[in-house]
Design a protein around this motif. Structure first.
Motif, mmCIF file in Angstrom:
data_model
loop_
_atom_site.group_PDB
_atom_site.id
_atom_site.type_symbol
_atom_site.label_atom_id
_atom_site.label_comp_id
_atom_site.label_asym_id
_atom_site.label_seq_id
_atom_site.Cartn_x
_atom_site.Cartn_y
_atom_site.Cartn_z
ATOM 1 N N GLY A 1 0.805 -1.220 0.000
ATOM 2 C CA GLY A 1 0.000 0.000 0.000
ATOM 3 C C GLY A 1 0.837 1.268 0.000
ATOM 4 N N ALA A 2 2.161 1.122 -0.095
ATOM 5 C CA ALA A 2 3.033 2.296 -0.023
ATOM 6 C C ALA A 2 2.926 3.157 -1.275
ATOM 7 C CB ALA A 2 4.474 1.862 0.181
ATOM 8 N N GLY A 3 2.546 2.539 -2.401
ATOM 9 C CA GLY A 3 2.429 3.298 -3.644
ATOM 10 C C GLY A 3 3.399 2.834 -4.720
ATOM 11 N N LYS A 4 3.982 1.653 -4.543
ATOM 12 C CA LYS A 4 4.964 1.153 -5.515
ATOM 13 C C LYS A 4 4.307 0.867 -6.863
ATOM 14 C CE LYS A 4 5.982 -2.404 -2.857
ATOM 15 N NZ LYS A 4 5.075 -2.153 -1.713
ATOM 16 N N THR A 5 3.210 0.121 -6.827
ATOM 17 C CA THR A 5 2.548 -0.233 -8.083
ATOM 18 C C THR A 5 1.989 1.013 -8.771
ATOM 19 O OG1 THR A 5 1.993 -2.410 -7.209
ATOM 20 C CG2 THR A 5 0.724 -1.653 -9.101
ATOM 21 N N THR A 6 1.444 1.925 -7.976
ATOM 22 C CA THR A 6 0.914 3.161 -8.562
ATOM 23 C C THR A 6 2.034 3.932 -9.262
ATOM 24 O OG1 THR A 6 -0.706 3.215 -6.781
ATOM 25 C CG2 THR A 6 -0.430 5.226 -8.057
HETATM 26 N N1 LIG Z 1 -7.328 2.616 -8.730
HETATM 27 C C1 LIG Z 1 -7.248 2.936 -7.425
HETATM 28 N N2 LIG Z 1 -8.256 3.613 -6.836
HETATM 29 C C2 LIG Z 1 -8.196 3.954 -5.534
HETATM 30 N N3 LIG Z 1 -7.162 3.649 -4.733
HETATM 31 C C3 LIG Z 1 -6.123 2.970 -5.250
HETATM 32 C C4 LIG Z 1 -6.110 2.566 -6.618
HETATM 33 N N4 LIG Z 1 -4.958 1.895 -6.861
HETATM 34 C C5 LIG Z 1 -4.281 1.883 -5.698
HETATM 35 N N5 LIG Z 1 -4.968 2.520 -4.722
HETATM 36 C C6 LIG Z 1 -4.539 2.758 -3.341
HETATM 37 O O1 LIG Z 1 -3.306 3.447 -3.411
HETATM 38 C C7 LIG Z 1 -2.439 2.997 -2.401
HETATM 39 C C8 LIG Z 1 -1.138 2.529 -3.022
HETATM 40 O O2 LIG Z 1 -1.388 1.319 -3.685
HETATM 41 P P1 LIG Z 1 -0.247 0.533 -4.495
HETATM 42 O O3 LIG Z 1 0.456 1.474 -5.380
HETATM 43 O O4 LIG Z 1 -0.881 -0.641 -5.119
HETATM 44 O O5 LIG Z 1 0.720 0.078 -3.329
HETATM 45 P P2 LIG Z 1 1.865 -1.013 -3.360
HETATM 46 O O6 LIG Z 1 2.078 -1.447 -4.749
HETATM 47 O O7 LIG Z 1 3.045 -0.322 -2.796
HETATM 48 O O8 LIG Z 1 1.423 -2.121 -2.478
HETATM 49 C C9 LIG Z 1 -3.185 1.934 -1.639
HETATM 50 O O9 LIG Z 1 -3.766 2.531 -0.497
HETATM 51 C C10 LIG Z 1 -4.223 1.476 -2.603
HETATM 52 O O10 LIG Z 1 -5.360 1.012 -1.918
#
Ligand SMILES: Nc1ncnc2c1ncn2[C@@H]1O[C@H](COP(=O)(O)OP(=O)(O)O)[C@@H](O)[C@H]1O
Ligand SMILES: [Mg+2]
Lengths: 443, 337
Positions: free
Chosen positions: B46-51
Motif C-alpha cells: 500500500g506504499a504506492g509502488k505499483t501506482t
Molecule cells: N485505482 C485505485 N483507486 C483507488 N485507490 C487505489 C487505486 N490503486 C491503488 N490505490 C490505493 O493506493 C495505495 C497505493 O497502492 P499501491 O500502489 O498498489 O501500493 P503497493 O504497490 O506499494 O502495495 C493503496 O492505499 C491502494 O489502496
C-alpha cells in the motif's frame, strides 16, 4: 498498426474457438434449439401435432363478404368466420381460438394492412366481398368459383403469421369440403377445446380427432382447392415459410448477441487480469488495442452465424433429401446481412462494455440486454400481444437481422432498410463504445 | 557518473476512496534511475509502488509530475517511451488457455517482434526461465513459480533497455525466489539491462540493489545506495532481547544507556499475544531493544545489568544494521506491519 489489430483479434479468436465450452454455447446449443423447434414446427405445418405455446396473437379480421340469400335467409360465411375468431364481449377462457388469438374486426382492408405494417397486428385476414357467393350454389349462381382469402402477414412475426394461416386454412376447409356444417364445426372446436386445455395449436392442425377432421388436401392441392389462402407479405409477394430459417436465424442472432457481449466484456476481464495493461505498456496506441478486441468480437460473430447457417442448411437438406438453399440464393446479400448484423451486435456490445464498471456488471447487463433483445424480437415466443412490443422490437438488432434473413430465404431482396438500420446501429454504437472506453482507460 | 535513463520529477497520484474523499497514493516522488543499475523501490504493502510503476509505464495519468524515459516524456510521447520499456506486473498476467510459448509470442508481437527474431527471442527466454521443455503446455497447468517465470519472461522478451519488475517474488517458494533473483542479476550483468525492482522484502532488496528508494504512504522517505541508507541509522547493531512476561523498569534502560560503553539507546516494548482461537489474552511478551556499535561485545554487560535488576534474558538476537532498521528508524514501524 493493422498488423497489431490482427494480432490482437487473432489471439482472441484463437482463445474463443479452442474453448470447447464456448463452442458448445456458440454453435451447438443454438443449432440444436433451432433444429428441434424448427422441425417440430415444420411438423405442425405439415399436419402433425405439436404444442407450441403461442398466445394472444394480434390479428385483424376484415369481412368484406356481402353474403347471399340462401333459402330465404341471409347467409354470410365471412361473418361466421368473424364470429368464430372475434369474441362477443369478453374472450371466453374456454375457447382456444380466443386464447390463441386476439382478434379484432376492422372495416377496411387498408386499415388492416396498415395495422400490420405498423406492427399492431401479426396478420390481417381479409375476406373478399364475393366470398359466400363464390362458394355457395344458388339459383342465381350454379357454379362454384375459386375464391381467395387474403392473409396479410407481418414478416416480423413468421410464427404467428403461420398460425393464423393455419387457422384460416382449417376454417376454409370446413366450408370448402361442405361435409361439415359451419355450426357443427364450431361445436366441434369448442368441444375439443374444453376437452383438452393443452389443445393449443393442435386444434388448428387437428390431425385426427373426434368429430373434427379437417382435410388439408384441399388447402395444399391446387386442383381441389376451392378457397385459396394466399399469405401476403408486406411486399405483396407470396411467402414460403421455412421454420428452420425463421427459428434458425432467430436463434443465431440471439446467441450471437451473447458472443458479442462476451467479446466486448472480455476487455473488462483482461483489465482485471492485467493482460490488458500488459498490452498497454507495449508501444501500441490504445485505440489500436480496443479496435483489435472489437475486430475479434466482430469476426467471432460472423463466424458463429456462418457456421450456424451452414449447419442449418445441412439439416434442411438432410430432411429434404436434397441440397436446399433454405437461406435463399442471393449469397451476396446474405453475406451483407451477416456482416451488418454482426457489426450491429458488436457495436451494442462495445457500448455496453464501455459503460459498465466491472466484468461482472458487463456479464449481467450484457446477458440481460441479449435476453431482452431476444424476448422483444420474438425469438422464444410471440410477444405481439404485449402492448408496445412491436415498437420496441424495432429497437433490437435481432428484429432487423431476423427479418432480413427471412426475406432472403424467400428470395425477396428488399432488405435495404434492414441493412441501413443495422449498419447505422453498428457504426454509431461501435464508435460510441470505443470512444467511451478509450476515455475510461486514460485515468 | 553513469547516464540517467529514467527521470521522475514530482510525481503524484490522487485517488478517490469509496467514501468519496481523495487521497494521495503517491505524493511528490522524485528519483533517477541510472543506466545499468538495479534500482529498488522498497516499501510496505500500500506504499504506492505499483501506482508509481503504473504512472511511469503510461498506464495511469499522473495527477502531477512527469517521467522521462530515455528523454521521452511518458505523458507527452508515450509510444517512444514505451519502446524502451519492458514491464513485469505484480499480478501474473497471462492467458491461461494459451501455452507458455503462445503467451510469449503474443506479447512479443505486441512489442513489434516477428518472424525469426521473434522465434529466436522466445527460444532464448524459454531457456532463461528454464521452461524450454514445457513450452507447449497450457500456462493454466503450471505451478505458481512457473507462472511467475513466464510472467517475468514476457517482460524481457524484446530485450528492453529498461525493465520494471513489480514484486516479482511475491508468494513464491524459496527455491523459485532464488532463481528469480539470479535472473534479475543476470539481466543487469549479462544483458546490460537497467532494472527498476519493487519489493516489500528488505533482504532481497538489500542483496540485489545498487540503489534503493524507500517509499511509505506514497512518499519517498529515503534514497541512496544500501550503504548510504544504512549510514542513516549509524553503524549500530540492534540487540533484541526477549524477556517474556517479566516487567522491565525504566532504571534498567537508563543504566544500560549509561553504563554499557557502546550502547546509545535502550527501549522496552511489551506486546500482548492473543490466543489465536478465542482472542483471549494468552501471554505477554516483553522485548528489550538496545542499539549499540559492535553489539556482540556489549552483550555480556547488558546481561549482567539485567541479572542485577532481576530480569532473566530468555533469548538474544543481534541484528547488524539493515534496511529494516532504516525503515524502523525513519517511520517507527517495522516493514512487515
Ligand atoms: N485505482 C485505485 N483507486 C483507488 N485507490 C487505489 C487505486 N490503486 C491503488 N490505490 C490505493 O493506493 C495505495 C497505493 O497502492 P499501491 O500502489 O498498489 O501500493 P503497493 O504497490 O506499494 O502495495 C493503496 O492505499 C491502494 O489502496
Ligand atoms: Mg503493488
Amino acid at each position: 498498426m493493422l498488423r497489431k489489430i490482427w494480432v490482437i483479434a487473432y489471439k482472441d479468436l484463437y482463445i474463443t474457438f479452442t474453448d470447447r465450452n464456448l463452442i458448445l454455447i456458440m454453435i451447438v446449443t443454438p443449432l440444436a434449439l433451432a433444429s428441434i423447434i424448427g422441425l417440430a414446427f415444420g411438423g405442425f405445418i405439415g399436419g402433425g401435432g405439436s404444442d407450441v405455446p403461442v398466445q394472444n396473437i394480434p390479428v385483424a379480421v376484415v369481412n368484406l363478404d356481402q353474403g347471399v340469400e340462401f333459402g330465404g335467409s341471409p347467409l354470410n360465411q365471412g361473418q361466421t368466420f368473424v364470429d368464430l375468431l372475434v369474441p362477443q364481449g369478453d374472450p371466453d377462457p374456454e375457447n382456444v381460438l380466443h386464447q390463441l388469438t386476439n382478434a379484432v374486426e376492422l372495416g377496411t382492408a387498408e386499415t388492416a394492412r396498415a395495422g400490420v405494417n405498423a406492427g399492431d397486428y401479426s396478420a390481417a385476414i381479409i375476406i373478399p366481398a364475393e366470398f359466400t357467393a363464390s362458394i355457395t350454389t344458388t339459383q342465381a349462381q350454379t357454379a362454384l368459383t375459386p375464391v381467395q382469402i387474403e392473409v396479410y402477414a407481418s414478416p416480423a412475426a413468421p410464427v404467428s403469421a403461420n398460425i393464423i394461416r393455419s387457422i384460416v386454412e382449417s376454417f376454409s376447409n370446413q366450408i370448402a369440403m361442405g361435409s361439415i356444417t359451419v355450426a357443427s364445426t364450431i361445436g366441434a372446436l369448442t368441444e375439443r377445446a374444453t376437452a383438452n386445455p393443452l389443445f393449443g395449436l393442435q386444434f388448428a392442425a387437428a390431425a385426427g380427432g373426434d368429430g373434427f377432421n379437417p382435410d388439408f388436401s384441399a388447402a395444399f392441392s391446387p386442383d381441389a382447392a376451392l378457397i385459396r389462402i394466399e399469405q401476403q407479405r408486406v411486399t405483396g409477394e407470396t411467402a414460403a415459410f421455412n421454420p428452420l430459417v425463421s427459428f434458425g436465424s432467430a436463434q443465431a442472432v440471439f446467441f450471437m448477441m451473447f458472443t458479442a457481449m462476451a467479446g466486448a466484456n472480455n476487455v473488462m476481464e483482461e483489465r482485471r487480469a492485467w493482460t490488458l495493461q500488459r498490452q498497454l505498456v507495449t508501444p501500441t496506441p490504445r485505440m489500436v488495442l480496443l479496435l483489435g478486441k472489437m475486430v475479434g468480437t466482430f469476426i467471432s460473430c460472423v463466424a458463429q452465424v456462418i457456421i450456424l447457417i451452414l449447419a442449418l442448411t445441412l439439416v434442411g437438406s438432410l430432411i429434404a433429401g436434397e441440397l436446399q438453399f433454405i437461406w435463399g440464393t442471393n449469397l451476396f446479400l446474405l453475406a451483407l446481412v451477416i456482416l451488418c448484423v454482426s457489426l450491429a451486435a458488436s457495436g451494442v456490445a462495445a457500448l455496453v462494455a464501455g459503460l459498465v464498471r466491472t466484468p461482472e456488471q458487463g456479464n449481467t447487463i450484457g446477458s440481460i440486454i441479449s435476453i431482452l433483445f431476444g424476448l422483444f424480437s420474438g425469438a422464444f415466443f410471440s410477444v405481439e400481444a404485449v402492448p408496445g412490443a412491436n415498437v420496441i422490437s424495432r429497437l433490437t438488432v435481432n428484429y432487423w437481422g431476423v427479418e432480413a434473413f427471412n426475406k432472403l430465404s424467400q428470395d425477396q431482396t428488399d432488405i435495404g432498410l434492414n441493412l441501413v438500420v443495422l449498419l447505422i446501429l453498428g457504426v454509431v454504437f461501435f464508435s460510441a463504445g470505443l470512444f467511451i472506453f478509450n476515455r475510461r482507460l486514460s485515468v | 557518473m553513469q547516464e540517467t535513463l529514467v527521470q521522475v520529477r514530482g510525481l503524484s497520484k490522487q485517488f478517490k476512496r469509496d467514501n468519496g474523499e481523495t487521497f494521495f497514493a503517491v505524493k511528490d516522488v522524485t528519483l533517477e534511475i541510472r543506466r545499468g543499475e538495479i534500482f529498488s523501490l522498497l516499501g510496505p504493502n500500500g506504499a504506492g509502488k505499483t501506482t508509481t510503476i503504473s504512472m511511469i509505464s503510461g498506464l495511469l495519468t499522473p495527477t502531477q509530475g512527469d517521467a522521462l524515459i530515455g528523454g521521452n516524456s511518458i505523458t507527452k510521447n508515450p509510444l517512444a517511451a514505451k519502446k524502451m520499456l519492458g514491464v513485469v506486473p505484480q499480478d501474473i498476467a497471462l492467458y491461461p488457455t494459451l501455452s507458455a510459448r503462445q503467451n510469449l509470442e503474443f506479447f512479443g508481437k505486441m512489442h513489434g517482434l516477428g518472424g525469426k527474431t521473434l522465434n529466436q527471442a522466445v527460444d532464448e527466454v524459454l531457456d532463461l526461465i528454464d521452461l524450454g521443455d514445457r513450452e507447449k503446455d497450457k500456462v493454466d497447468n503450471f505451478s505458481g513459480g512457473m507462472k511467475r517465470r513466464v510472467n517475468i519472461g514476457i517482460g524481457m522478451l524484446h530485450k528492453p533497455q529498461l525493465i520494471y519488475m513489480d514484486e516479482p517474488t511475491v508468494g513464491i517458494d524459496p527455491q523459485n525466489r532464488r532463481r528469480i533473483l539470479d535472473t534479475v542479476l543476470r539481466l543487469r550483468d549479462e544483458l546490460k539491462m537497467t532494472v527498476l525492482y519493487t519489493s516489500h522484502l528488505m533482504e532481497e532488496v538489500q542483496e540485489i540493489s545498487d540503489r534503493v528508494g524507500i517509499i511509505d504512504h506514497g512518499q519517498m522517505i529515503a534514497l541512496g545506495t544500501v550503504g548510504e541508507l544504512i549510514q542513516k541509522v549509524g553503524e549500530e547493531d540492534r540487540l533484541i532481547l526477549k524477556v517474556g512476561e517479566q516487567p522491565v523498569a525504566e532504571p534498567l534502560l537508563r543504566r544500560i544507556e549509561s553504563e554499557v560503553a557502546t550502547a546509545t539507546r535502550a527501549q522496552y516494548e511489551r506486546r500482548e499475544i492473543a490466543n489465536g482461537d478465542s482472542g483471549a489474552l494468552a501471554a505477554a511478551e516483553g522485548i528489550l531493544t538496545v542499539y549499540a556499535t559492535r553489539g556482540r561485545r556489549a552483550l555480556p554487560d547488558i546481561i549482567r545489568l539485567a541479572n542485577e535488576t532481576g530480569v532473566d534474558i530468555l533469548s538474544v538476537e543481534v541484528r547488524e544494521p539493515d534496511l529494516e532498521a532504516v525503515f524502523l528508524h525513519l517511520t517507527g514501524r517495522a516493514l512487515r506491519d
